[in-house]
Scaffold this motif. Structure first.
Motif, mmCIF file in Angstrom:
data_model
loop_
_atom_site.group_PDB
_atom_site.id
_atom_site.type_symbol
_atom_site.label_atom_id
_atom_site.label_comp_id
_atom_site.label_asym_id
_atom_site.label_seq_id
_atom_site.Cartn_x
_atom_site.Cartn_y
_atom_site.Cartn_z
ATOM 1 N N ALA A 254 34.482 43.496 37.446
ATOM 2 C CA ALA A 254 34.006 44.445 38.452
ATOM 3 C C ALA A 254 34.702 44.240 39.788
ATOM 4 C CB ALA A 254 32.495 44.297 38.634
ATOM 5 N N ALA A 255 35.504 43.181 39.876
ATOM 6 C CA ALA A 255 36.236 42.872 41.109
ATOM 7 C C ALA A 255 37.631 42.373 40.729
ATOM 8 C CB ALA A 255 35.491 41.846 41.938
ATOM 9 N N PRO A 256 38.516 43.267 40.298
ATOM 10 C CA PRO A 256 39.817 42.835 39.754
ATOM 11 C C PRO A 256 40.679 42.064 40.744
ATOM 12 C CG PRO A 256 39.761 45.217 40.104
ATOM 13 C CD PRO A 256 38.367 44.728 40.256
ATOM 14 N N PHE A 257 40.641 42.417 42.024
ATOM 15 C CA PHE A 257 41.438 41.683 42.997
ATOM 16 C C PHE A 257 40.912 40.261 43.183
ATOM 17 C CE2 PHE A 257 43.685 45.448 44.061
ATOM 18 C CZ PHE A 257 44.827 45.042 44.743
ATOM 19 N N SER A 258 39.607 40.123 43.140
ATOM 20 C CA SER A 258 39.017 38.788 43.269
ATOM 21 C C SER A 258 39.398 37.914 42.072
ATOM 22 C CB SER A 258 37.496 38.893 43.384
ATOM 23 O OG SER A 258 37.118 39.653 44.505
ATOM 24 N N VAL A 259 39.364 38.489 40.876
ATOM 25 C CA VAL A 259 39.751 37.745 39.674
ATOM 26 C C VAL A 259 41.213 37.320 39.767
ATOM 27 C CG1 VAL A 259 40.126 37.945 37.191
ATOM 28 C CG2 VAL A 259 38.028 38.849 38.207
ATOM 29 N N THR A 260 42.084 38.230 40.198
ATOM 30 C CA THR A 260 43.508 37.901 40.319
ATOM 31 C C THR A 260 43.728 36.808 41.349
ATOM 32 O OG1 THR A 260 44.034 40.213 39.787
ATOM 33 C CG2 THR A 260 45.807 38.857 40.679
ATOM 34 N N ALA A 261 43.019 36.891 42.477
ATOM 35 C CA ALA A 261 43.157 35.864 43.511
ATOM 36 C C ALA A 261 42.712 34.499 43.000
ATOM 37 C CB ALA A 261 42.353 36.261 44.752
ATOM 38 N N ARG A 262 41.661 34.472 42.173
ATOM 39 C CA ARG A 262 41.218 33.197 41.597
ATOM 40 C C ARG A 262 42.264 32.632 40.642
ATOM 41 N NH1 ARG A 262 35.882 35.515 41.347
ATOM 42 N NH2 ARG A 262 36.211 36.044 39.146
ATOM 43 N N LEU A 264 45.401 33.008 40.969
ATOM 44 C CA LEU A 264 46.561 32.584 41.749
ATOM 45 C C LEU A 264 46.275 31.364 42.619
ATOM 46 C CD1 LEU A 264 47.877 36.092 42.919
ATOM 47 C CD2 LEU A 264 48.884 34.616 41.175
ATOM 48 N N LEU A 265 45.118 31.366 43.317
ATOM 49 C CA LEU A 265 44.884 30.358 44.355
ATOM 50 C C LEU A 265 43.578 29.587 44.212
ATOM 51 C CD1 LEU A 265 46.085 32.472 47.426
ATOM 52 C CD2 LEU A 265 47.365 30.681 46.244
ATOM 53 N N GLY A 266 42.695 30.031 43.333
ATOM 54 C CA GLY A 266 41.439 29.313 43.166
ATOM 55 C C GLY A 266 40.233 30.125 43.608
ATOM 56 N N ASP A 267 39.042 29.511 43.492
ATOM 57 C CA ASP A 267 37.788 30.213 43.786
ATOM 58 C C ASP A 267 37.697 30.670 45.236
ATOM 59 O OD1 ASP A 267 37.006 29.898 41.193
ATOM 60 O OD2 ASP A 267 35.775 28.110 41.570
ATOM 61 N N ALA A 269 39.933 31.770 47.174
ATOM 62 C CA ALA A 269 40.673 33.012 47.374
ATOM 63 C C ALA A 269 39.890 34.199 46.827
ATOM 64 C CB ALA A 269 42.044 32.919 46.707
ATOM 65 N N GLY A 270 39.198 33.995 45.696
ATOM 66 C CA GLY A 270 38.382 35.075 45.154
ATOM 67 C C GLY A 270 37.277 35.480 46.101
ATOM 68 N N GLU A 271 36.663 34.509 46.752
ATOM 69 C CA GLU A 271 35.609 34.809 47.718
ATOM 70 C C GLU A 271 36.171 35.540 48.946
ATOM 71 O OE1 GLU A 271 33.755 31.129 48.598
ATOM 72 O OE2 GLU A 271 32.852 30.888 46.598
ATOM 73 N N MET A 272 37.323 35.090 49.424
ATOM 74 C CA MET A 272 37.926 35.732 50.584
ATOM 75 C C MET A 272 38.273 37.187 50.285
ATOM 76 S SD MET A 272 41.556 34.984 52.496
ATOM 77 C CE MET A 272 42.406 35.843 51.162
ATOM 78 N N VAL A 273 38.849 37.424 49.098
ATOM 79 C CA VAL A 273 39.216 38.786 48.718
ATOM 80 C C VAL A 273 37.979 39.660 48.584
ATOM 81 C CG1 VAL A 273 40.162 40.174 46.831
ATOM 82 C CG2 VAL A 273 41.414 38.188 47.665
#
Length: 438
Positions: A254-262, A264-267, A269-273
């Motif tokens: 439901a949050a594809p950018f957050s999943v991709t950020a995780r 790439l950079l970890g949890d 990054a997912g929260e920041m996105v």
């Protein structure tokens, strides 16, 4: 030049209106079709750039006003123009509901209580009313807010579009080219319609020409720059995500950018996105509330909508129209509460896109008529621009589906009924038949 928008906020409005919600939500929907949708992006980008050229040409030719209504009226007459403005107005505030629900969906990443259907509904209503009240203030405040929210949107997009290529795996794309089992031509047509949702808003600067500091320069530049900027990030980010995240994971997210950020950079990054996505969605909603209020205001001044939509406050904002549309959006959300928001979101998107494509197609026909009537006639170059734009609109309409076609057409018929009612109400009395006016 008090209260006027310069090139930067106009460009941010165009880019923000196009990318604010679509860039964060569509990758998951597109993944359910497969990487064939990358071809759909290319078709949509080409068609959107050509459409932006059509609107730039119409903005230069139509001296009596700006926006879709003025553009279509100039070439096709008042009735067609009225149907376009009804459809455009309805599509914008209906689409706003999808944007509001999307923003609340990303917000539920931090507040799980918002995952419930009623909690999501009331949170979305609250967001709509907060942003509607913001639009009651000085338009320059809205422009400055749009710069901030668009920048928040670009930060995660830039991160994924650049760092994503460092972990790009081509096998993720080739293995999931078409996961639907349907013919590629059919899938491509549907993906073109779906991706167009992300480009609705390319005409935003044209609708706000009356608020531009230098309309002859700022409006066309903002239209082209905003469209090209959105196109660049759409293709780069979507391709990077499909190469980094396996298709089955991307589909269910439901949050594809957050999943991709995780990935790439970890949890963290997912929260920041997720935070950036919430700001971007609400920023896009803010820009679209501004759009539909200005469209309703212009329609009211020409007798196409009730006069209440044109009543201004001391900041020059159509406050009654904003309140009426806020009530309509709130009522529609309450009437359509469902356990699963995703299906409802996609259905609303398809209806909004279908109506917008009809409006864009009418704009293409109007541009053709205006150019043909000129002393020099229609040049070969502009004929090709208009032809490509019109064919693109027809391709998107074909991919909407019969159910969307039915509901969208019913909505347009209602718009036609409003036109005849308003026309009858504004009809001037005949002194020969009405002694009171003799």
């Amino acid at each position: 030049m008090s209260g006027k928008l310069s090139l930067l906020p106009l460009t941010m409005l165009v880019t923000g209106n196009m990318m604010g919600a679509g860039i964060f939500l569509l990758p998951s929907s597109l993944a359910s079709y497969g990487s064939i949708t990358l071809l759909g992006w290319i078709v949509t980008v080409i068609g959107s750039v050509f459409l932006s050229l059509v609107f730039v040409r119409l903005g230069a030719d139509c001296k009596q006003g700006a926006g879709l209504y003025a553009f279509t009226q100039a070439g096709l007459g008042r009735y067609v123009g009225s149907q376009v403005v009804y459809g455009y107005w309805a599509a914008t505030w209906i689409g706003n509901i999808a944007v509001a629900l999307s923003g609340v969906g990303y917000l539920s990443y931090f507040f799980p209580v918002l995952n419930g259907p009623w909690e999501t509904t009331f949170a979305a209503i609250g967001v709509i009313w907060i942003l509607s009240l913001i639009n009651l203030t000085d338009i320059r405040l809205i422009g400055r807010l749009q710069i901030v929210t668009t920048c928040c949107m670009l930060v995660p997009v830039v991160i994924v579009s650049t760092l994503g290529w460092s972990q790009f795996e081509a096998d993720n794309i080739t293995r999931a080219f078409n996961v639907t089992g349907q013919p590629s031509r059919h899938v491509l047509s549907e993906s073109v319609t779906l991706t167009l949702w992300s480009f609705i808003g390319l005409e935003s600067a044209c609708n706000l020409a009356g608020h531009a500091r230098n309309p002859r320069w700022d409006v066309p530049c903002a239209t082209l720059l905003g469209t090209l900027l959105a196109a660049l990030f759409y293709i780069l980010s979507t391709t990077a995500m499909m190469g980094v995240v396996p298709n089955e994971v991307l589909q269910s997210s439901a949050a594809p950018f957050s999943v991709t950020a995780r990935y790439l950079l970890g949890d963290w990054a997912g929260e920041m996105v997720s935070v950036m996505a919430v700001i971007a969605c609400f920023g896009s909603l803010n820009g679209w509330i501004l759009m539909h209020s200005q469209v309703a205001r212009a329609a009211s001044s020409d007798g196409l909508l009730p006069r209440a939509f044109g009543v201004l406050n001391r900041y020059g904002s159509p406050w009654k129209g904003l309140l009426i549309t806020g009530i309509l959006m709130s009522a529609l959300i309450l009437l359509t509460v469902e356990p699963t928001i995703q299906k409802h979101f996609e259905f609303i998107v398809f209806i909004a896109v279908y109506i917008m494509l009809l409006a864009y197609f009418c704009a293409c026909l109007s541009c053709f008529q205006i150019q043909r009537r000129k002393p020099g006639g229609l040049s070969a170059g502009w004929f090709m621009v208009i032809l490509v734009s019109a064919c693109y609109c027809l391709l998107g309409i074909n991919g909407a589906g019969y159910t969307v076609f039915f509901y969208g057409t019913v909505l347009l018929i209602l718009g036609s009924s409003i036109y005849w009612y308003q026309h009858r109400g504004n009809k001037k009395p005949d002194p020969l038949k009405d002694p009171a006016h003799g």
